[in-house]
Design a protein around this motif. Structure first.
Motif: not given
Length: 254
Positions: A189-196
């Protein structure tokens, strides 16, 4: 190619059938250690504080009670016993006969109770996590690590290892880094990665199914695995090192 999976937390007990046949299990060299874990698990599961000792809630009381009689419980192929998000996404039952044979040959489940088994191995449903510590056994990941290193060493020669295990189960066996690709799943999101987490399990199951069901040659190296993943997802490959496996990062749409 070998696909390394964790077991599911939830398991579907076999409705009927014979109990586990120990000599028929894959990697029979592990049977002595399996028996030791099973005995310790039965003892803990019969304790009045069993739920606390195993780190589970009251809703799993029946599962814990079943742990006390696993020698006699009906067994079924592991692909029937293991259920949950990852296994639903893999969808063994809907594979073709040829694809099922490939799954039986290619999938390796690292288990807190059994150490490592194949999809066709017949086991009973049980309740035990690799993060648990048992009397006279200790922490299970630590207990299994040297046993799996020895038992699985011949299996890895010449194979690409697609590691879809969670960190808890990855701690029990470290395959050769040069041949191993750990599968990670992110959203961006908006260039920011989040682990799911939940979707990571589902995506790893989908990847396993894709590798078993796709047409074409089986990936033999990390680059070929990346190309196979790109047939369905946005993905990238992070090169490993002498001590760290490669990483296949799958990025899901937001």
């Amino acid at each position: 190619m070998l696909i390394l999976l964790p077991p599911s937390e939830g398991k579907t007990p076999a409705a009927a059938g014979s109990a586990v046949d120990w000599p028929s299990l894959s990697f029979p060299v592990l049977n002595t250690y399996r028996a030791k874990v099973l005995e310790a698990l039965g003892t803990v599961s019969a304790h009045e504080d069993a739920l606390t000792l195993l780190g589970v809630g009251a809703s799993l009381r029946d599962d814990v009670d079943r742990n006390t009689r696993l020698h006699a419980e009906p067994a079924a192929p592991a692909h029937q016993i293991y259920s949950g998000v990852l296994y639903d996404a893999l969808g063994y039952r809907s594979l073709t006969p040829v694809q099922r044979r490939k799954a039986d040959e290619s999938v390796l489940v690292v288990s807190a109770l059994w150490g490592a088994i194949r999809f066709a191995d017949r086991v009973p449903a049980y309740r035990l996590s690799m993060g648990t510590s048992l009397p006279d056994v200790g922490r299970l990941a630590t207990f299994w690590k040297p046993q799996l290193a020895e038992a699985l060493k011949p299996l890895t020669a010449g194979h690409l290892l697609v590691d879809c295990r969670s960190s808890t189960y990855a701690a029990a066996w470290t395959p050769p880094p040069a041949q191993t690709v750990a599968v990670n799943v992110f959203t961006e999101v908006n260039g920011v990665r989040k682990v799911v987490s939940h979707f990571a399990k589902h995506t790893r199951g989908e990847l396993a199914r894709h590798l078993l069901a796709r047409r074409g040659n089986t990936p033999q190296n990390p680059a070929q695995l990346l190309n196979a993943a790109k047939e369905k997802w946005e993905a990238e490959l992070v090169e490993g090192s002498a001590r760290k496996p490669h990483a296949l990062n799958i990025i899901l749409p937001n």
